[in-house]
Design a protein around this motif. Structure first.
Motif, PDB file in Angstrom:
ATOM      1  N   LYS A  94       0.761  -1.243  -0.194  1.00 30.19           N
ATOM      2  CA  LYS A  94      -0.406  -0.086  -0.363  1.00 30.19           C
ATOM      3  C   LYS A  94       1.206   1.555  -0.155  1.00 30.19           C
ATOM      4  N   LEU A  95       0.517   2.287  -0.529  1.00 31.45           N
ATOM      5  CA  LEU A  95       1.067   3.382  -0.936  1.00 31.45           C
ATOM      6  C   LEU A  95       0.058   4.698   0.239  1.00 31.45           C
ATOM      7  N   SER A  96       1.301   4.726   1.230  1.00 29.99           N
ATOM      8  CA  SER A  96       0.534   5.597   2.174  1.00 29.99           C
ATOM      9  C   SER A  96       1.601   6.966   2.077  1.00 29.99           C
ATOM     10  N   ALA A  97       1.953   7.326   3.586  1.00 33.74           N
ATOM     11  CA  ALA A  97       2.728   8.177   3.803  1.00 33.74           C
ATOM     12  C   ALA A  97       3.424   8.750   5.049  1.00 33.74           C
ATOM     13  N   TYR A  98       3.927   9.420   4.721  1.00 31.19           N
ATOM     14  CA  TYR A  98       5.287   9.508   5.923  1.00 31.19           C
ATOM     15  C   TYR A  98       4.708  10.233   6.998  1.00 31.19           C
ATOM     16  N   ALA A  99       3.108  10.786   7.036  1.00 33.93           N
ATOM     17  CA  ALA A  99       3.467  11.571   8.536  1.00 33.93           C
ATOM     18  C   ALA A  99       2.582  10.241   9.132  1.00 33.93           C
ATOM     19  N   ALA A 100       1.698   9.274   8.660  1.00 31.97           N
ATOM     20  CA  ALA A 100       1.189   8.744   8.873  1.00 31.97           C
ATOM     21  C   ALA A 100       2.349   7.560  10.453  1.00 31.97           C
ATOM     22  N   GLY A 101       3.355   7.971  10.420  1.00 28.22           N
ATOM     23  CA  GLY A 101       3.965   7.331  11.969  1.00 28.22           C
ATOM     24  C   GLY A 101       4.614   8.981  12.319  1.00 28.22           C
ATOM     25  N   GLU A 102       4.213   9.200  12.064  1.00 32.91           N
ATOM     26  CA  GLU A 102       4.720  10.953  13.035  1.00 32.91           C
ATOM     27  C   GLU A 102       3.809  11.230  13.841  1.00 32.91           C
ATOM     28  N   ASP A 103       4.023  11.493  15.073  1.00 32.02           N
ATOM     29  CA  ASP A 103       2.476  11.365  16.629  1.00 32.02           C
ATOM     30  C   ASP A 103       2.114  12.922  16.534  1.00 32.02           C
ATOM     31  N   ASP A 104       2.978  13.993  15.671  1.00 30.76           N
ATOM     32  CA  ASP A 104       2.571  15.236  15.769  1.00 30.76           C
ATOM     33  C   ASP A 104       1.400  15.672  14.456  1.00 30.76           C
ATOM     34  N   ALA A 105       1.320  14.592  13.403  1.00 31.69           N
ATOM     35  CA  ALA A 105       0.773  14.619  12.340  1.00 31.69           C
ATOM     36  C   ALA A 105      -1.435  14.745  12.434  1.00 31.69           C
ATOM     37  N   ASP A 106      -1.921  15.765  12.530  1.00 30.78           N
ATOM     38  CA  ASP A 106      -3.211  15.153  12.825  1.00 30.78           C
ATOM     39  C   ASP A 106      -4.239  15.614  11.734  1.00 30.78           C
ATOM     40  N   ASP A 107      -3.925  16.133  11.013  1.00 36.21           N
ATOM     41  CA  ASP A 107      -5.120  16.927   9.449  1.00 36.21           C
ATOM     42  C   ASP A 107      -6.036  15.528   9.005  1.00 36.21           C
ATOM     43  N   LEU A 108      -6.591  15.671   8.983  1.00 38.65           N
ATOM     44  CA  LEU A 108      -7.710  14.975   8.111  1.00 38.65           C
ATOM     45  C   LEU A 108      -7.444  13.920   6.816  1.00 38.65           C
ATOM     46  N   ILE A 109      -6.112  14.260   6.432  1.00 39.25           N
ATOM     47  CA  ILE A 109      -5.002  13.162   5.317  1.00 39.25           C
ATOM     48  C   ILE A 109      -4.911  12.120   6.162  1.00 39.25           C
ATOM     49  N   THR A 110      -3.839  12.267   6.918  1.00 39.13           N
ATOM     50  CA  THR A 110      -3.131  11.466   8.295  1.00 39.13           C
ATOM     51  C   THR A 110      -4.001  10.918   8.603  1.00 39.13           C
ATOM     52  N   ARG A 111      -5.002  11.492   9.403  1.00 31.83           N
ATOM     53  CA  ARG A 111      -5.642  10.572   9.833  1.00 31.83           C
ATOM     54  C   ARG A 111      -5.980   9.180   9.269  1.00 31.83           C
ATOM     55  N   TRP A 112      -6.218   9.355   8.188  1.00 35.13           N
ATOM     56  CA  TRP A 112      -7.316   8.425   7.058  1.00 35.13           C
ATOM     57  C   TRP A 112      -6.755   7.670   6.612  1.00 35.13           C
ATOM     58  N   GLN A 113      -5.374   8.172   6.507  1.00 32.55           N
ATOM     59  CA  GLN A 113      -3.624   7.099   5.874  1.00 32.55           C
ATOM     60  C   GLN A 113      -3.641   6.066   7.110  1.00 32.55           C
ATOM     61  N   ARG A 114      -3.889   6.757   7.614  1.00 34.13           N
ATOM     62  CA  ARG A 114      -3.271   5.974   9.289  1.00 34.13           C
ATOM     63  C   ARG A 114      -5.070   4.496   9.825  1.00 34.13           C
ATOM     64  N   ASP A 115      -6.018   5.247   9.637  1.00 39.66           N
ATOM     65  CA  ASP A 115      -7.092   4.107   9.156  1.00 39.66           C
ATOM     66  C   ASP A 115      -6.921   3.048   8.793  1.00 39.66           C
ATOM     67  N   CYS A 116      -6.551   4.201   7.250  1.00 38.80           N
ATOM     68  CA  CYS A 116      -6.391   2.805   6.121  1.00 38.80           C
ATOM     69  C   CYS A 116      -5.242   1.697   6.663  1.00 38.80           C
TER      70      CYS A 116
END
Length: 292
Positions: A94-116
């Motif tokens: 899966k292609l995700s995003a670097y911010a998904a592994g960063e605790d201080d990133a909490d925007d909608l796109i990052t939260r969605w990537q984490r859920d996925c």
């Protein structure tokens, strides 16, 4: 058989080209006319994530799949994984995003990537997550203003990010799809340096052999530009990501690419040189009779 989604995009297209040059690959897309030229090794399965039947047909006989989704807040990942389980797929990259592994990133796109990501890890299939920083190819959005004005317009132009060449990301994706040792792993991928929009502008100026200027956008101006292509909730997420970049939170260079491939990642200067034609002025076409 390997299935590639997102093959009309910059990363999926590179993955598809590489796989098609070595053997059969199947491409899942809505609009085949947008696919790159790939030769006889590629077959096309037309459909959408919202059409379960088309997913099952595309995944029939597939062992491994490359998953790209672009609908923040949507359910494309869940729909794809349900079909993949039903079809007997073994491994999903899966292609995700670097911010998904960063605790201080909490925007909608990052939260969605984490859920996925959580959906993939919980579904029972083998998985590999690719977490890239921003793509160098994002700067193609400047091509029009560079050609017409010699100007780059950027929010927080002095803020660096360790952006990655999509070709390097595709190289790791292909390795994860075709070799062992990647199941259950997260590959966080960056370029070899952190570079700002001002630095990228200087590199493009050298490559093109013409002066370029980088002008700062206000947050309101950037939001207005992004609103031409994105809904409000995505624009808000982009603004929050840009604010993190302004605080230096996207400047970390990760060693994963070197560890995985044994070579340095491509720098932005290399990407710019290889894509100079995208920024070059369009030759004027003579109208009427030819002049002598």
């Amino acid at each position: 058989m390997i299935l590639v989604t997102g093959a009309t995009g910059v990363v999926g297209g590179e993955v598809a080209r590489t796989l098609a040059s070595a053997g059969p690959v199947r491409l899942f897309c809505r609009d085949p006319a947008r696919l790159p030229e790939l030769g006889p090794g590629a077959e096309v399965a037309v459909g959408s994530y919202q059409d379960h039947g088309s997913l099952l047909r595309a995944l029939a006989g597939v062992d491994r799949a490359f998953l790209v989704t672009r609908d923040p807040g949507g359910d494309s990942d869940a729909r794809f994984l349900r079909a993949a389980e039903a079809a007997g797929v073994r491994h999903v990259v899966k292609l995700s995003a670097y911010a998904a592994g960063e605790d201080d990133a909490d925007d909608l796109i990052t939260r969605w990537q984490r859920d996925c990501e959580d959906l993939l890890r919980a579904c029972g299939l083998e998985w590999t997550l690719l977490r890239p920083r921003a793509f160098m190819s994002n700067t193609l959005a400047w091509a029009g203003s560079i050609r017409s004005e010699g100007v780059v317009h950027a929010l927080h132009p002095g803020a660096p990010t360790a952006c990655v060449d999509p070709r390097d990301l595709a190289e790791v994706a292909v390795a994860a799809l075709t070799s062992t040792g990647h199941a259950g792993r997260i590959h966080a991928l960056t370029g070899p340096e952190a570079i700002s929009a001002e630095g990228q502008t200087r590199q493009l100026s050298r490559v093109l052999g013409r002066p370029l200027v980088c002008r700062e956008l206000t947050a309101e101006q950037a939001a207005a530009r992004w609103s031409r292509r994105h809904p409000p909730h995505v624009v808000e997420a982009l603004l929050r990501g840009a604010e993190r970049q302004s605080r230096g939170r996207k400047a970390k260079v990760d060693p994963a690419f070197v560890r995985l491939t044994g070579r340095p990642a491509r720098p932005y200067a290399r990407w710019a040189a290889d894509h100079r034609e995208a920024f070059a002025p369009v030759p004027a076409v003579l109208s009427g009779a030819a002049r002598v």
